[in-house]
Design a protein around this motif. Sequence first.
Motif, PDB file in Angstrom:
ATOM      1  N   SER A 131       0.828  -1.214   0.000  1.00 40.09           N
ATOM      2  CA  SER A 131       0.000   0.000   0.000  1.00 40.09           C
ATOM      3  C   SER A 131       0.859   1.259   0.000  1.00 40.09           C
ATOM      4  O   SER A 131       0.523   2.251  -0.648  1.00 40.09           O
ATOM      5  N   ARG A 134       2.031   1.788  -3.559  1.00 37.93           N
ATOM      6  CA  ARG A 134       0.944   2.315  -4.379  1.00 37.93           C
ATOM      7  C   ARG A 134       0.746   3.811  -4.116  1.00 37.93           C
ATOM      8  O   ARG A 134       0.577   4.603  -5.050  1.00 37.93           O
ATOM      9  N   LYS A 138       1.375   6.822  -6.836  1.00 34.80           N
ATOM     10  CA  LYS A 138       0.317   7.784  -7.163  1.00 34.80           C
ATOM     11  C   LYS A 138       0.813   9.215  -6.942  1.00 34.80           C
ATOM     12  O   LYS A 138       0.603  10.091  -7.782  1.00 34.80           O
TER      13      LYS A 138
END
Length: 180
Positions: A131, A134, A138
Motif C-alpha cells: 500500500s 501504491r 500515485k
Amino acid sequence: MAKDGTNRGGARVGAGRKPKALADKLAEGKTGKVLDLPTPTSIEGREMPPVKDYLKAKQKNGKDLEASEIFEDTWKWLMERGCENLVNTQLIEQYAMSVSRWIQCEECISEYGFLARHPTTGNAIASPYVSMSRDYMKQSSQLWFQIFQVVKENNATTYQGNTPQDDVMERLLRSRKGMN
C-alpha cells in the motif's frame, strides 16, 4: 450561498476543458500567449541548485537514497527544454523524494514478499509495503504531471522522446540487480 451561510457549490477545481498546449495552438495557426520580456544584456547559463542533504541521506538499511540522482536527471531534462526556471525547485525535490521512496518500497516487496504477519495475532496480512508503494507511485505520478504540464504549456514544439518518468522503472530494475 446555502441557508447556513456557507459558500458552497459552483465549479469544481480542475473541472472543464483543459488548456491546449502552445505547440497545438501554433499548429492550428492560432497565436499563443507571448510575454514581452526585456532583452537581457548578457546571457548566462544557470547552474543546477545544490542538492539538499535530505535527498542524499543514508537509509536505515545502509543504502543510499536515490533522490539526488532523480533530482539531477529531472533538472537536466528540464534544462534541455528551457523550463528549469518555470518549475519550482521544491516540486522537483518532492518528485525526486517520492520516486525514491517508491523504489525503496518496491525493493522491500522484492525482499520480504507480499505477505506479512499481524503484530498481535500472527496471522498473515497484506504487506504494508504494497500500500505504501501504491501511494508513493500515485504521488509521484501526480507530481510528474504537474512538472510535465509546465513543459507542455511552454514549449513551442511538441515533445517526443524519453522523460525521467520513463526511466523510473529502469532505475528500479537496476537497483534490484545491484548495478547502481
